[in-house]
Motif scaffolding. Structure first.
Motif, PDB file in Angstrom:
ATOM      1  N   ASP A 197       0.826  -1.200   0.000  1.00  0.00           N
ATOM      2  CA  ASP A 197       0.000   0.000   0.000  1.00  0.00           C
ATOM      3  C   ASP A 197       0.864   1.255   0.000  1.00  0.00           C
ATOM      4  O   ASP A 197       0.512   2.269  -0.605  1.00  0.00           O
ATOM      5  N   ARG A 198       1.979   1.200   0.687  1.00  0.00           N
ATOM      6  CA  ARG A 198       2.906   2.326   0.731  1.00  0.00           C
ATOM      7  C   ARG A 198       4.241   1.894   0.146  1.00  0.00           C
ATOM      8  O   ARG A 198       4.736   0.804   0.429  1.00  0.00           O
ATOM      9  N   THR A 199       4.838   2.749  -0.647  1.00  0.00           N
ATOM     10  CA  THR A 199       6.104   2.414  -1.285  1.00  0.00           C
ATOM     11  C   THR A 199       7.203   2.284  -0.229  1.00  0.00           C
ATOM     12  O   THR A 199       7.422   3.204   0.551  1.00  0.00           O
ATOM     13  N   PRO A 200       7.882   1.145  -0.172  1.00  0.00           N
ATOM     14  CA  PRO A 200       8.965   0.987   0.799  1.00  0.00           C
ATOM     15  C   PRO A 200      10.045   2.053   0.612  1.00  0.00           C
ATOM     16  O   PRO A 200      10.400   2.409  -0.523  1.00  0.00           O
ATOM     17  N   GLU A 201      10.555   2.563   1.701  1.00  0.00           N
ATOM     18  CA  GLU A 201      11.535   3.646   1.638  1.00  0.00           C
ATOM     19  C   GLU A 201      12.824   3.223   0.967  1.00  0.00           C
ATOM     20  O   GLU A 201      13.530   4.068   0.400  1.00  0.00           O
ATOM     21  N   TRP A 202      13.159   1.945   1.009  1.00  0.00           N
ATOM     22  CA  TRP A 202      14.436   1.514   0.445  1.00  0.00           C
ATOM     23  C   TRP A 202      14.403   1.410  -1.074  1.00  0.00           C
ATOM     24  O   TRP A 202      15.441   1.329  -1.716  1.00  0.00           O
ATOM     25  N   TRP A 203      13.210   1.421  -1.664  1.00  0.00           N
ATOM     26  CA  TRP A 203      13.113   1.310  -3.114  1.00  0.00           C
ATOM     27  C   TRP A 203      13.683   2.547  -3.802  1.00  0.00           C
ATOM     28  O   TRP A 203      13.362   3.680  -3.458  1.00  0.00           O
ATOM     29  N   ILE A 204      14.504   2.302  -4.789  1.00  0.00           N
ATOM     30  CA  ILE A 204      14.961   3.353  -5.708  1.00  0.00           C
ATOM     31  C   ILE A 204      14.221   3.194  -7.032  1.00  0.00           C
ATOM     32  O   ILE A 204      13.621   4.127  -7.553  1.00  0.00           O
ATOM     33  N   TYR A 205      14.261   1.978  -7.562  1.00  0.00           N
ATOM     34  CA  TYR A 205      13.513   1.626  -8.768  1.00  0.00           C
ATOM     35  C   TYR A 205      12.096   1.253  -8.367  1.00  0.00           C
ATOM     36  O   TYR A 205      11.886   0.514  -7.404  1.00  0.00           O
TER      37      TYR A 205
ATOM     38  N   MET B 285      13.632  -7.301  -6.701  1.00  0.00           N
ATOM     39  CA  MET B 285      14.891  -7.882  -7.166  1.00  0.00           C
ATOM     40  C   MET B 285      15.756  -6.857  -7.892  1.00  0.00           C
ATOM     41  O   MET B 285      16.986  -6.890  -7.776  1.00  0.00           O
ATOM     42  N   VAL B 286      15.148  -5.940  -8.637  1.00  0.00           N
ATOM     43  CA  VAL B 286      15.941  -4.896  -9.279  1.00  0.00           C
ATOM     44  C   VAL B 286      16.605  -4.018  -8.217  1.00  0.00           C
ATOM     45  O   VAL B 286      17.798  -3.681  -8.317  1.00  0.00           O
ATOM     46  N   ASN B 287      15.861  -3.653  -7.195  1.00  0.00           N
ATOM     47  CA  ASN B 287      16.449  -2.843  -6.126  1.00  0.00           C
ATOM     48  C   ASN B 287      17.530  -3.605  -5.380  1.00  0.00           C
ATOM     49  O   ASN B 287      18.560  -3.030  -5.012  1.00  0.00           O
ATOM     50  N   ALA B 288      17.327  -4.902  -5.165  1.00  0.00           N
ATOM     51  CA  ALA B 288      18.362  -5.702  -4.511  1.00  0.00           C
ATOM     52  C   ALA B 288      19.641  -5.724  -5.358  1.00  0.00           C
ATOM     53  O   ALA B 288      20.750  -5.615  -4.828  1.00  0.00           O
TER      54      ALA B 288
END
Length: 352
Positions: free
Chosen positions: A8-16, A81-84
């Protein structure tokens, strides 16, 4: 929540974020944290300028001009997986059926993170590690040297620099030292001979490679200016060594037709791409500015045919809709179902 649903909310660690919408009001350099110590490829010299060539035409051709994807169309497993891969500086091995969007992922990453032209390395049965790193025109250098010696003595022509005969290929260009990573698409690794995945391990682990022809000449010319895989761009190589400072975003595609060595798999992050669902197909169609009234019917027919055949590339849907918008479709026209049948059945008959 399933692995394909977005939170529901975009995780803060996501860049992509998986939409293909370019980053706004921020820059990757400000978002990307330092690498883990075991993946730190810091370079003692000054990295190349951040500017890289753009290729909007190729990106638009693959993704469409309109940015129709939203967060709701993105796939949770893909985004994770892209962010990882970005955080860990690891290659991403993407498997899936033909037409599931494996290659397009590299272009979506590049567009969203504003990383410029994608370096696409297409693999064949003849591909070797060296052929992906650089070309050296030894014959051309010999001919140029002979022409110089055969000319008038008073001309005083100098020996052409060795860099004039070296061109970095896509893999080699991706490992040039830059402040921001390049996106490297290693397309269809299945087609390679069995040695290539093993050979890739060294550069993926070391982040550097040697050009022996330049290293031998380094005593006379420690710095050589060479051509790159980017048309019109050159780079300076010191002592024959190409060493990255930002590990590239490596997207390796596979149709799942062969097994890769365990050592290679351990060094990659793996992502299985699923066939686009109806909502994603509608977004793909809209992205290519194709929006006929019968779009919903065609998508429904396409999904049913894809299920019956065990897979169909999304571009076959685009072909059918383009023909429909060009006037080939008429309600109750008996020729239209036959045309679509031939268009979508052809792929299955060819065994792709």
């Amino acid at each position: 929540m399933s692995t394909t649903e977005l939170p529901d909310r975009t995780p803060e660690w996501w860049i992509y974020r998986g939409t293909g919408h370019p980053l706004q009001d921020t820059h990757l350099a400000d978002r990307l944290p330092p690498p883990p110590p075991w993946r730190d490829f810091r370079w003692d010299g000054e990295p190349l300028a951040a500017d890289v060539p753009q290729d909007d035409a190729e990106t638009d051709r693959r993704l469409g001009v309109e940015l129709s994807f939203t967060a709701g169309h993105a796939n949770r497993a893909e985004v994770d997986m892209v962010n990882a891969a970005l955080y860990l500086r690891r290659p991403l091995l993407v498997t899936g059926k033909p037409g599931s969007g494996k290659s397009s992922l590299a272009y979506r990453i590049s567009r969203e993170l504003r990383l410029g032209r994608v370096l696409r390395w297409s693999i064949t049965s003849q591909t070797t590690l060296k052929s992906g790193l650089y070309d050296y025109d030894a014959i051309g250098r010999v001919q140029a040297s002979a022409a110089r010696r055969a000319g008038p003595v008073e001309n005083g022509a100098e020996e052409p620099p060795i860099g004039d005969f070296v061109r970095l290929r896509e893999l080699g260009t991706a490992f040039l030292p830059r402040r921001l990573p390049r996106v490297l698409l290693v397309d269809e690794l299945d087609k390679a001979e069995s040695d290539l995945p093993h050979d890739l391990l060294s550069i993926f682990e070391d982040g550097e490679f040697l050009i022996p022809e330049l290293a031998r000449d380094a005593r006379q010319s420690p710095v050589a200016e060479v051509f790159t895989a980017d048309p019109g761009y050159t780079a300076e190589i010191e002592n024959g060594v190409v060493r990255c400072s930002a590990f590239p975003v490596v997207v390796i595609t596979s149709n799942g037709e062969r097994d890769f060595p365990p050592a290679f798999l351990r060094r990659c992050l793996r992502l299985e791409m699923k066939d686009p669902n109806p909502a994603q197909l509608a977004a793909i169609v809209a992205a290519h500015a194709l929006d006929p009234r019968q779009r919903g019917v065609l998508i429904e027919d396409f999904v049913a045919r894809r299920t019956a055949l065990g897979g169909l590339p999304a571009d076959k849907l685009l072909d059918a809709i383009f023909l429909a918008t060009s006037g080939a479709y008429q309600p109750d026209d008996p020729g239209w179902p036959l045309l679509v049948e031939a268009l979508w059945q052809q792929l299955n008959q060819q065994g792709h």
